[in-house]
Design a protein around this motif. Structure first.
Motif, PDB file in Angstrom:
ATOM      1  N   ALA A 159       0.856  -1.320  -0.116  1.00  0.00           N
ATOM      2  CA  ALA A 159       0.006   0.043   0.142  1.00  0.00           C
ATOM      3  C   ALA A 159       0.852   1.232  -0.023  1.00  0.00           C
ATOM      4  O   ALA A 159       2.026   1.357   0.528  1.00  0.00           O
ATOM      5  CB  ALA A 159      -1.000  -0.024   1.263  1.00  0.00           C
ATOM      6  N   CYS A 186       6.868   1.311  -1.228  1.00  0.00           N
ATOM      7  CA  CYS A 186       5.365   0.923  -1.282  1.00  0.00           C
ATOM      8  C   CYS A 186       5.145   0.811  -2.921  1.00  0.00           C
ATOM      9  O   CYS A 186       6.053   1.058  -3.716  1.00  0.00           O
ATOM     10  CB  CYS A 186       4.608   2.056  -1.176  1.00  0.00           C
ATOM     11  SG  CYS A 186       5.034   3.618  -1.939  1.00  0.00           S
ATOM     12  N   LEU A 208      -6.237  -2.740   9.373  1.00  0.00           N
ATOM     13  CA  LEU A 208      -6.682  -2.005   8.372  1.00  0.00           C
ATOM     14  C   LEU A 208      -5.586  -1.002   7.686  1.00  0.00           C
ATOM     15  O   LEU A 208      -5.275  -0.747   6.442  1.00  0.00           O
ATOM     16  CB  LEU A 208      -7.684  -0.906   8.778  1.00  0.00           C
ATOM     17  CG  LEU A 208      -9.175  -1.602   8.893  1.00  0.00           C
ATOM     18  CD1 LEU A 208      -9.830  -0.773   9.914  1.00  0.00           C
ATOM     19  CD2 LEU A 208      -9.850  -1.831   7.741  1.00  0.00           C
ATOM     20  N   LEU A 209      -4.378  -0.790   8.541  1.00  0.00           N
ATOM     21  CA  LEU A 209      -3.571   0.340   8.212  1.00  0.00           C
ATOM     22  C   LEU A 209      -2.276  -0.525   7.686  1.00  0.00           C
ATOM     23  O   LEU A 209      -1.137   0.070   7.388  1.00  0.00           O
ATOM     24  CB  LEU A 209      -3.121   1.114   9.211  1.00  0.00           C
ATOM     25  CG  LEU A 209      -4.224   2.212   9.812  1.00  0.00           C
ATOM     26  CD1 LEU A 209      -3.930   2.742  11.020  1.00  0.00           C
ATOM     27  CD2 LEU A 209      -4.391   3.114   8.731  1.00  0.00           C
ATOM     28  N   SER A 210      -2.220  -1.847   7.797  1.00  0.00           N
ATOM     29  CA  SER A 210      -1.117  -2.533   7.250  1.00  0.00           C
ATOM     30  C   SER A 210      -0.809  -2.437   5.957  1.00  0.00           C
ATOM     31  O   SER A 210      -1.629  -2.022   5.103  1.00  0.00           O
ATOM     32  CB  SER A 210      -1.273  -4.079   7.654  1.00  0.00           C
ATOM     33  OG  SER A 210      -2.242  -4.516   6.665  1.00  0.00           O
ATOM     34  N   ARG A 220      -3.349  -3.842   3.490  1.00  0.00           N
ATOM     35  CA  ARG A 220      -4.584  -3.177   3.259  1.00  0.00           C
ATOM     36  C   ARG A 220      -5.647  -4.182   2.892  1.00  0.00           C
ATOM     37  O   ARG A 220      -6.525  -3.930   1.825  1.00  0.00           O
ATOM     38  CB  ARG A 220      -4.616  -1.947   2.438  1.00  0.00           C
ATOM     39  CG  ARG A 220      -3.829  -0.652   2.708  1.00  0.00           C
ATOM     40  CD  ARG A 220      -4.441  -0.141   3.800  1.00  0.00           C
ATOM     41  NE  ARG A 220      -4.079   1.440   4.067  1.00  0.00           N
ATOM     42  CZ  ARG A 220      -2.948   1.751   4.414  1.00  0.00           C
ATOM     43  NH1 ARG A 220      -2.179   0.943   4.933  1.00  0.00           N
ATOM     44  NH2 ARG A 220      -2.583   2.994   4.394  1.00  0.00           N
ATOM     45  N   LEU A 253     -12.464  -1.570   3.922  1.00  0.00           N
ATOM     46  CA  LEU A 253     -10.882  -1.377   3.525  1.00  0.00           C
ATOM     47  C   LEU A 253     -10.917   0.191   3.236  1.00  0.00           C
ATOM     48  O   LEU A 253     -11.710   0.936   2.948  1.00  0.00           O
ATOM     49  CB  LEU A 253     -10.750  -2.186   2.584  1.00  0.00           C
ATOM     50  CG  LEU A 253     -11.122  -1.741   0.970  1.00  0.00           C
ATOM     51  CD1 LEU A 253     -10.164  -2.642   0.111  1.00  0.00           C
ATOM     52  CD2 LEU A 253     -12.500  -2.002   0.508  1.00  0.00           C
ATOM     53  N   LEU A 254      -9.507   0.439   3.494  1.00  0.00           N
ATOM     54  CA  LEU A 254      -8.911   1.681   3.211  1.00  0.00           C
ATOM     55  C   LEU A 254      -8.143   1.832   1.930  1.00  0.00           C
ATOM     56  O   LEU A 254      -7.891   0.830   1.041  1.00  0.00           O
ATOM     57  CB  LEU A 254      -7.881   2.025   4.207  1.00  0.00           C
ATOM     58  CG  LEU A 254      -8.283   2.434   5.778  1.00  0.00           C
ATOM     59  CD1 LEU A 254      -7.364   2.364   6.575  1.00  0.00           C
ATOM     60  CD2 LEU A 254      -9.192   3.768   5.599  1.00  0.00           C
ATOM     61  N   TYR A 301      -5.547   2.005  -1.068  1.00  0.00           N
ATOM     62  CA  TYR A 301      -4.354   1.281  -1.031  1.00  0.00           C
ATOM     63  C   TYR A 301      -3.288   1.749  -2.210  1.00  0.00           C
ATOM     64  O   TYR A 301      -2.228   1.307  -2.095  1.00  0.00           O
ATOM     65  CB  TYR A 301      -4.467  -0.262  -0.778  1.00  0.00           C
ATOM     66  CG  TYR A 301      -5.172  -0.948  -1.549  1.00  0.00           C
ATOM     67  CD1 TYR A 301      -4.720  -1.341  -3.082  1.00  0.00           C
ATOM     68  CD2 TYR A 301      -6.567  -1.255  -1.701  1.00  0.00           C
ATOM     69  CE1 TYR A 301      -5.464  -1.860  -3.909  1.00  0.00           C
ATOM     70  CE2 TYR A 301      -7.505  -1.768  -2.550  1.00  0.00           C
ATOM     71  CZ  TYR A 301      -6.802  -2.200  -3.692  1.00  0.00           C
ATOM     72  OH  TYR A 301      -7.559  -2.868  -4.554  1.00  0.00           O
ATOM     73  N   HIS A 347      -6.664   6.598  -3.404  1.00  0.00           N
ATOM     74  CA  HIS A 347      -6.570   7.755  -2.392  1.00  0.00           C
ATOM     75  C   HIS A 347      -7.175   9.095  -3.064  1.00  0.00           C
ATOM     76  O   HIS A 347      -7.833   9.630  -2.426  1.00  0.00           O
ATOM     77  CB  HIS A 347      -5.016   8.004  -1.952  1.00  0.00           C
ATOM     78  CG  HIS A 347      -4.691   7.145  -0.959  1.00  0.00           C
ATOM     79  ND1 HIS A 347      -5.019   7.396   0.575  1.00  0.00           N
ATOM     80  CD2 HIS A 347      -3.853   6.228  -0.844  1.00  0.00           C
ATOM     81  CE1 HIS A 347      -4.375   6.633   1.144  1.00  0.00           C
ATOM     82  NE2 HIS A 347      -3.483   5.811   0.352  1.00  0.00           N
ATOM     83  N   ASP A 361      -8.915  -8.104  -3.485  1.00  0.00           N
ATOM     84  CA  ASP A 361      -8.598  -7.919  -2.372  1.00  0.00           C
ATOM     85  C   ASP A 361      -8.503  -8.979  -1.472  1.00  0.00           C
ATOM     86  O   ASP A 361      -9.581  -9.768  -1.519  1.00  0.00           O
ATOM     87  CB  ASP A 361      -9.600  -6.771  -2.106  1.00  0.00           C
ATOM     88  CG  ASP A 361      -9.630  -5.554  -2.999  1.00  0.00           C
ATOM     89  OD1 ASP A 361      -8.310  -5.095  -3.141  1.00  0.00           O
ATOM     90  OD2 ASP A 361     -10.559  -4.981  -3.270  1.00  0.00           O
TER      91      ASP A 361
END
Length: 776
Positions: free
Chosen positions: A120, A147, A289-291, A294, A320-321, A323, A328, A381
Motif C-alpha cells: 500500500a 510501497c 486496516l492500516l497494514s 490493506r 477497507l482503506l 491502498y 486515495h 482484494d
C-alpha cells in the motif's frame, strides 16, 4: 534465520578481508540493494551488491570489523518490508577492490527467492501526492522503495524494471536521476514513475470512447459516481465496480447487474475516521486496516450512511482503506464511502485488461476509469477478520500473495491444483512451498482458463520443473482436469486431509495431530460426502477415527442451495416418515404439500438423497429449523446467519453431541440426535433464538474436546470452512485449552478451500519423504 559460521579469529578480524554474503528471503522490491549500498559505503567498504534468483548477493571487501558491522546491520536493521530467512557468509581472497556499486542482476541459477506482495502507498508518498508543490502532485502512480506494485507487475526474476510491466515506460531524466541517487528513497525503485514518463489515466464511456485523460479523467469518474452511476476502475490487480455506498438505487442496480442478490459488498472508506464512525474498530483491527497489505476487514457495524443492501441483514461490514494513489485520490475527491466489488460476473475471474473489460463488464459499468500500466496477474482484494483478537485471513490475495512457507521434509517439484471453490495453486521448492493468490470458483470456462494460466505462471516465474501433479480426490473438479492436461504423473489427496495438512504447515508443524476438518462439501475416499471429520494424522499416514453421524440430503446438490432440504433430511434420519408431518417447523412449512410428498419418496427409497457427514450441512439444517434461512444465494449464507444469532450474552447449557464409540477399528460417530431433540423442544417452548444458537455452538465445541480425548492426541488442528465461524472457533479454542490440549487454527492461510493447494502439496511431500503413497 539461518547463519553460516563466521570468521572470528582476532588476527583475521584486524586484516583486510573479502566476504561473499547470500541473503535469502523477501529481499527484492524492498529497497534491499540501496540499503546495502548505503551501509557499505558508510563503512568505507568496497565491492558490489546484486539481485539474483536466489535472493541478494553481496561481495564486500575491507576492514574485517567493518565487514562484521555490515553483516550485523543486515541481520538486525534490514528495510521495513524485508524478511530474511537465511544469511550465509563465505570468506574469499581479497582483490584490492575500490568503490561500492549496485551490479547488474544475475539471471541464472535456482530460484529460491521469496516474492514480495504489492504494498500500500506509504505515508511519504501520500504526502507528496497531496503536496501542490511536488512534481508528483495528484499523480496516481506515485511509489518508492517502501510501497507500490510488486507481484502484480513482475514478469520475470530477478526483480528489475526490465522484467516488470514498467519496462513499457522509459524513465525521464528526473526519475532516472532519482533512480541512480543513493541518497534518494527511489534509488533503484523499479516501479518509479512521474507524470512525464509513467502510466496515465483515461476515462472511457461504456462504448470505449475517451471522455477525459489524466486528472480530468479522475475528476470525471468521481462525478459519475456522485451522480449514481457505476464506474469500472482499473486498480492494482484488476477492476473494481465502484458505486456510492450510500445510494440505495445505485447499490440496487449494481446487485441486479452483477446478479448478486445477497452476498455482501466490500466498502472502501476515505479514512480510518470514516470507518470508526460506522464500525467498532479495535486496536488489532486498526493495525490490520492500516497494514501494508490493506485487506478488507470484517468489522462489527454500528450503523451509518451505508445503504442496507450493501450487506443485507449482516451485523458486520467488510471495510477497507485506499491502498493505491489512484484510490486515495478518488476517495478524497468523493469524500464518502463507495462499494468496491470485484469487476466480474459471478463465476468469472476478475478482469485485468481494459479492452477485455469493455466486453466482459458490458452492461455492468456505465463508465471506465482505466490506465495503461499492464497488470501481469490478477489479484483480488484480500479479506480478513479477527478471531480471538488476532487476524485470520479468509482470502489470500493482494498484499499477501504469494506466500512462501518453509516446510521440512518436502522435495521440490510438486505442483498442486487446489479445489473447486476459492481455489489457488501451490508449488514446492527445496526448502519451502509457494502458495499463489486466490483465483475464485471454477464455475466458468474463463475461470478454468485462469486456473490453468496461474499454474503455468507459477512454474515459469519460479523457473521450476514440476515432476508430480497433486489434486483433490473429486473426479469432477475442474482443478483436477487442469492437472490432467499437464501430462505430469498425478496423485490425489483427500479433501479434508489437505485441510488439516495446510493448517499444520502454516504453523510450521508436522504430524502427529488430531485434525478436525469441518466444511460443507468434500468427497471422501469412500465416495460419500464428508465434512464433519476427525482425522488422526501421523508421519506415515492418516485414519478417520470419527465422523458426524450421517444424514440424507434430499435432492442431492439442490440441498446445498436450500437449507430447508438439509433440515428435512436431518428430521427424516431422526424420526422417519413422521418428520414429513412436522409442519409446525418453518422448513417443513416452506414446502408445498406436493414437494414434501416427492421428497419423502426420495428419502424413503434412498434415491437422489445421498448420505453426508457434512458439518456445514448440519449448520444449514439448524439455521433452517430456526427460521433463519430456507434458500441460500451464496455459499455459507445460512451458517453465517446461525453464527450471527449466537451473539454476546450469558451462555446457557450446551446441547449434547455425544461421541458414540464404535467397534474396534470402526469409526466413532458424533451423534446430533440429542442436540436436535433439545433444539426442537426449545423452538416449541419459544426459547430465544440467540440462546438456542449459543447452545448449538458450545455443544459442538465440547464435542471437539470429547473427540480429542478419544483420540489421545494433544495437538488439535481446526480446519475447513466451518472454522471461518469466529464464534465456533473461539469457543472451541477455549474449550480445548481448558481441557489441556493445544489447538491450532488458521491465521495466514484461509481455513476454507483457499488453503487446499498448500495442504495437497505438503501432504504429498510428507508421504513421499516417508516412502508412503501420498493418497494412502
Amino acid at each position: 534465520m539461518k547463519h553460516d559460521a563466521l570468521p572470528t579469529d582476532p588476527a583475521a578480524m584486524a586484516a583486510v578481508a573479502r566476504w561473499r554474503l547470500t541473503v535469502r528471503g523477501t529481499v527484492q522490491g524492498v529497497g534491499f540493494r540501496p540499503f546495502v549500498y548505503r551501509e557499505a559505503t558508510a563503512r568505507g567498504l568496497a565491492g558490489w551488491v546484486r539481485n539474483s534468483p536466489a535472493g541478494v548477493i553481496i561481495e564486500v571487501e575491507g576492514d574485517a570489523a567493518a565487514l562484521a558491522a555490515l553483516r550485523d546491520a543486515i541481520r538486525r536493521t534490514p528495510p521495513a518490508n524485508a524478511r530474511i530467512t537465511a544469511l550465509e557468509v563465505r570468506d574469499l581472497a581479497p582483490r584490492g577492490a575500490a568503490g561500492f556499486r549496485i551490479a547488474t542482476s544475475e539471471a541464472g541459477g535456482p530460484r529460491s527467492l521469496q516474492l514480495l506482495p504489492d504494498l500500500a502507498t506509504c505515508e511519504r508518498c501520500l504526502a507528496e501526492l497531496l503536496d501542490p508543490n511536488d512534481r508528483r502532485y495528484r499523480y496516481p502512480f506515485i511509489n518508492c522503495i517502501d510501497c507500490g506494485p510488486r507481484y502484480s507487475i513482475i514478469e520475470d526474476l530477478p526483480y528489475d524494471r526490465s522484467r516488470t510491466a514498467m519496462r513499457h515506460f522509459p524513465l525521464c531524466a528526473a526519475c532516472r536521476a532519482e533512480y541512480h541517487d543513493p541518497a534518494n528513497r527511489r534509488f533503484h525503485a523499479e516501479p518509479n514513475a512521474c507524470p512525464a514518463c509513467g502510466p496515465r489515466l483515461a476515462l472511457w464511456e461504456a462504448a470505449g470512447a475517451v471522455l477525459a485523460r489524466d486528472d480530468d479523467a479522475l475528476v470525471g469518474a468521481a462525478q459519475a459516481i456522485r451522480e449514481g452511476r457505476i464506474v469500472a476502475v482499473k486498480g492494482l490487480g484488476g477492476f473494481h465496480l465502484v458505486a456510492d455506498a450510500r445510494d440505495v438505487a445505485a447499490v440496487a442496480r449494481l446487485r441486479a447487474r452483477k446478479r448478486r442478490p445477497d452476498k455482501p459488498f466490500a466498502v472502501m472508506f476515505p479514512s480510518l475516521a470514516a470507518i470508526q464512525a460506522c464500525c467498532d474498530v479495535s486496536p488489532a483491527a486498526e493495525t490490520l486496516l492500516l497494514s501494508a497489505a490493506r485487506p478488507i476487514v470484517l468489522l462489527p457495524y454500528r450503523g451509518g450512511p451505508i445503504a442496507p443492501a450493501v450487506a443485507p441483514g449482516n451485523p458486520r461490514l467488510g471495510a477497507l482503506l485506499p491502498y493505491t494513489p489512484l484510490h486515495h485520490l478518488l476517495l478524497r475527491e468523493l469524500g464518502f464511502p463507495v462499494v468496491a466489488t470485484s469487476g466480474n460476473l459471478g463465476g468469472e475471474p476478475i478482469v485485468t485488461d481494459e479492452t477485455l473489460a469493455l466486453q466482459r463488464l458490458s452492461g455492468l459499468a456505465d463508465a471506465f476509469l482505466v490506465h495503461d500500466r499492464p497488470i501481469v496477474r490478477p489479484l483480488d482484494d484480500s479479506l480478513a477478520q479477527l478471531v480471538g483478537g488476532a487476524p485470520q485471513l479468509l482470502r489470500h490475495a493482494r498484499g499477501h500473495a504469494p506466500t512462501s512457507l518453509p516446510v521440512a521434509g518436502v522435495r521440490a517439484g510438486l505442483l498442486a491444483g487446489g479445489g473447486h471453490l476459492k481455489t489457488s495453486v501451490a508449488l514446492t521448492r527445496e526448502t519451502d512451498v509457494v502458495l499463489g493468490a486466490h483465483l475464485g470458483d471454477l464455475e466458468s470456462a474463463e475461470a478454468c482458463r485462469a486456473h490453468a494460466a496461474a499454474l503455468a505462471d507459477l512454474v515459469r516465474l519460479l523457473d521450476a520443473t514440476p515432476r508430480l501433479a497433486v489434486g483433490d480426490d473429486h473426479p469432477g473438479y475442474a482443478s483436477r482436469r487442469t492437472l490432467e492436461r499437464t501430462g505430469l504423473p498425478r496423485v490425489t489427496v483427500p479433501h479434508h486431509l489437505a485441510h488439516v495438512a495446510a493448517c499444520l504447515a502454516e504453523h510450521g508443524r508436522a504430524p502427529p495431530a488430531l485434525g478436525v476438518a469441518w466444511d460443507g462439501t468434500g468427497l471422501g475416499p469412500d465416495g460419500t460426502i464428508w465434512g464433519g471429520e476427525f482425522l488422526r494424522v501421523s508421519g506415515s499416514g492418516w485414519r478417520r477415527i470419527a465422523r458426524l453421524r450421517p444424514f440424507p440430503l434430499p435432492g442431492g446438490e439442490a440441498a446445498v442451495r436450500e437449507p430447508r432440504r438439509a433440515a428435512l433430511g436431518l428430521l427424516y434420519a431422526a424420526y422417519g416418515e413422521r418428520a414429513l408431518g412436522m409442519t409446525d417447523l418453518t422448513p417443513l412449512a416452506a414446502f408445498a404439500p406436493g414437494e414434501r410428498t416427492i421428497l419423502g419418496t426420495l428419502l424413503a427409497r434412498g434415491v437422489n438423497a445421498p448420505p453426508t457427514s457434512s458439518m456445514g450441512r448440519l449448520f444449514d439444517a439448524c439455521a433452517a429449523l430456526l427460521g433463519l434461512q430456507q434458500r441460500s444465494s451464496f455459499e455459507g449464507q445460512a451458517a453465517m446467519r446461525l453464527e450471527w444469532a449466537a451473539g454476546p450474552g450469558t451462555p446457557g447449557a450446551a446441547y449434547a453431541f455425544p461421541l458414540r464409540e464404535a467397534a474396534e477399528g470402526a469409526v466413532a460417530e458424533l451423534d446430533w440426535r440429542p442436540a436436535l431433540d433439545a433444539l426442537l423442544a426449545d423452538i416449541r417452548a419459544g426459547v430465544d433464538i440467540g440462546v438456542i444458537a449459543d447452545a448449538w455452538h458450545r455443544g459442538l465445541a465440547a464435542a471437539i474436546v470429547a473427540a480429542a480425548e478419544h483420540a489421545g492426541e494433544r495437538t488439535v488442528v481446526l480446519s475447513g470452512g466451518c472454522f471461518q465461524n469466529t464464534f465456533l472457533t473461539e469457543v472451541a479454542v477455549a474449550a480445548l485449552r481448558a481441557g489441556g490440549f493445544e489447538p491450532l487454527w488458521h491465521r495466514r492461510i484461509p481455513p476454507n478451500d483457499g488453503g487446499l493447494a498448500l495442504g495437497q502439496a505438503v501432504w504429498a511431500g510428507w508421504m513421499e519423504h516417508a516412502g508412503e503413497s501420498p493418497c494412502a
